[in-house]
Design an enzyme around this catalytic site. Sequence first.
Site, short mmCIF file in Angstrom:
data_model
loop_
_atom_site.label_atom_id
_atom_site.label_comp_id
_atom_site.label_asym_id
_atom_site.label_seq_id
_atom_site.Cartn_x
_atom_site.Cartn_y
_atom_site.Cartn_z
N ARG A 166 0.85 -1.26 -0.20
CA ARG A 166 0.01 0.01 0.02
C ARG A 166 0.80 1.25 -0.05
O ARG A 166 1.68 1.25 0.98
CB ARG A 166 -0.79 0.07 1.20
CG ARG A 166 -1.77 1.45 1.41
CD ARG A 166 -2.66 1.11 2.46
NE ARG A 166 -3.18 2.34 2.74
CZ ARG A 166 -3.07 3.29 3.58
NH1 ARG A 166 -2.39 2.96 4.70
NH2 ARG A 166 -3.80 4.35 3.84
N HIS A 219 -2.72 10.97 0.96
CA HIS A 219 -2.06 10.94 2.23
C HIS A 219 -1.39 12.12 2.69
O HIS A 219 -0.27 12.40 2.75
CB HIS A 219 -0.97 9.76 2.18
CG HIS A 219 -0.85 9.12 3.57
ND1 HIS A 219 -0.88 8.09 3.84
CD2 HIS A 219 -0.18 9.67 4.62
CE1 HIS A 219 -0.54 7.50 5.06
NE2 HIS A 219 -0.06 8.79 5.53
N GLU A 232 -6.90 8.48 6.76
CA GLU A 232 -6.97 9.26 7.80
C GLU A 232 -7.60 10.83 7.94
O GLU A 232 -6.94 11.37 8.30
CB GLU A 232 -5.66 9.07 8.73
CG GLU A 232 -5.11 7.72 9.11
CD GLU A 232 -3.91 7.71 10.07
OE1 GLU A 232 -3.76 8.88 10.54
OE2 GLU A 232 -3.55 6.84 10.25
N ASN A 289 -7.03 1.86 9.92
CA ASN A 289 -5.74 2.14 10.54
C ASN A 289 -5.81 2.07 12.19
O ASN A 289 -6.42 2.77 12.91
CB ASN A 289 -5.17 3.57 10.10
CG ASN A 289 -4.91 3.79 8.57
OD1 ASN A 289 -5.01 2.81 8.09
ND2 ASN A 289 -4.42 4.91 8.61
N TYR A 334 -4.15 1.40 15.66
CA TYR A 334 -2.88 1.52 16.82
C TYR A 334 -3.22 1.10 18.19
O TYR A 334 -2.15 0.53 18.76
CB TYR A 334 -2.21 2.92 16.71
CG TYR A 334 -1.67 3.10 15.08
CD1 TYR A 334 -0.14 2.74 15.10
CD2 TYR A 334 -2.31 3.67 14.15
CE1 TYR A 334 0.34 2.95 13.73
CE2 TYR A 334 -1.51 3.76 12.75
CZ TYR A 334 -0.22 3.20 12.65
OH TYR A 334 0.01 3.39 11.34
N GLU A 337 -3.06 0.01 8.23
CA GLU A 337 -1.98 0.38 9.04
C GLU A 337 -2.18 -0.43 10.48
O GLU A 337 -3.20 -0.21 11.06
CB GLU A 337 -1.84 1.87 9.20
CG GLU A 337 -1.50 2.67 8.14
CD GLU A 337 -1.30 4.04 8.24
OE1 GLU A 337 -0.96 4.51 9.51
OE2 GLU A 337 -1.32 4.96 7.17
O1 IFM Z 1 3.27 7.92 9.84
C1 IFM Z 1 1.81 7.63 10.15
C2 IFM Z 1 0.87 7.79 8.96
O2 IFM Z 1 1.44 8.46 7.94
C3 IFM Z 1 -0.32 7.86 9.30
N1 IFM Z 1 -0.91 6.91 10.35
C4 IFM Z 1 0.04 6.85 11.47
C5 IFM Z 1 1.51 6.91 11.18
C6 IFM Z 1 2.29 6.55 12.41
O3 IFM Z 1 2.20 7.88 13.07
#
Ligand code: IFM
Length: 485
Positions: free
Chosen positions: A113, A157, A202, A330, A332, A391
């Site tokens: 990606r 992005h 995002e 995405n 985290y 992500e």
């Molecule tokens: O690097 C970033 C990415 O551009 C968008 N999502 C989170 C990543 C880590 O911070």
Amino acid sequence: MVFRSRIGRRAAVASALGLGALGLVAARQFQEQSRPPTGSSFPEGFRWGTATSAFQIEGATHEDGRGPSIWDTFSNLPGKIKGGATADIADDHYHLYKEDVGLMKGLGVSTYRFSIAWPRLFPDGRGPLNEKGLAFYDRLVDELLANGIQPYATLYHWDLPQALQDRGGWQSRDTAEAFADYAAVVAARLGDRVGHFFTLNEMRTFVELGYGGGEFAPGLKLPRTGLYQVRHNAVLAHGLAVQAVRARGRAGIKIGPAENITPAFPVITTRRNIEAAEIATRELNAAYLTVILEGRYTDAYLKAAGPDAPRFTEADLKTISTPVDYVGLNVYGPGEFVRARQRRPYYAEIPLPDSYPHMESDWITFGPEALYWAPLQVTKLWNVKEIYITENGTSSDDKPDANGVVEDLDRVFYLREYLAQLLRAIRAGAPVRGYFVWSLMDNFEWLQGYSARFGLHYVDFKTLKRTPKLSASFYRKVIERNALV
Ligand code: IFM
């Protein structure tokens, strides 16, 4: 104790917990929560990949007619980026892309990606196509395909052409329309080889931080009315791009958003708390995924906006909710923990304390269950049939030791824990088709410059040498076996 049947087991757990018949449901949830996945294989054909973005890796910001983006402008302002770093060279992927495809080959990924830099194709945002800029993505896509790697391209992005910002940026509806025109050209020119697209990466991050808090490019702190309108223009751009890509790309081309969902976790997994967490997730994402997948702003969202609510039409809502082929998430860490409550909004948020365990980057709270709850909630709330984890990853500060080995155990353990939860979600019915680690290699991490390293490959930013970290071999093994190792 020997459990003879599932029902028998539940009843036994219920009775062991001192619960009556009604406690069976709770007992089942208790079991499901604590049960580790049996077996460790991912579904056949599961797509493994890594993710990057143009601005963070390409460099060559002045080459072949590329125009400036808002991030070029912003990162060149004194004091904005740690160490005064810019992305002028970054990983120099623009020139080293063949080597980087080699790194992917080394991992054994089947997908990659990446994002396309709008200002490379349209230096002025609109107007004539810069063929030299497009030619780079032709080369990249051909190289990927020659190596058996399927390209998944993100259209945006965060690197908005500066020229568009000068004409109103995301505050203006024209930007959403310009985005659709750009997306149509990409689909027409790359869509013969790229079968999968993501619209905007995002939305929440670039809108809230770029136009609300002012921490990110273009560094604006708009009043509430302006911010609500920017959010609306972003989701409108998403919908217009879905339509444009379908209209101009080949039949069967697939497209969806890649959003950093804020998932709510049930504080304890009773049925009521699980339901409360779903309600909370729907509300916490009202400006983005919810309106995209439902075609309406929630009542609570509009009520909270009051007189600052965005201007929109019914036709806008229809466009925004144009059906997508999949949803990219995405993920985290946890957003909020919630507990059910009897009255509206039927959930109570339990904010995470500052001391909540986090990874090297303090915004990455350690909560592997995010990869369980987020895909499950999206499946249940919106009946989504296909999901990608677009992500997931962490930064770590490990450097090569005297033998050149980068022992990034934090990342290995992080990935392992998160993948175990993803497997749990898939077992529980979430239709997750693929997973992309953020990131292939260390790169320009926005405000942190080159100081936060998210890569599976270590990059020496003086020599641009790439070195696989321990996590790269861990990931290679996972991919090889299609199973957790
Ligand atoms: O690097 C970033 C990415 O551009 C968008 N999502 C989170 C990543 C880590 O911070």
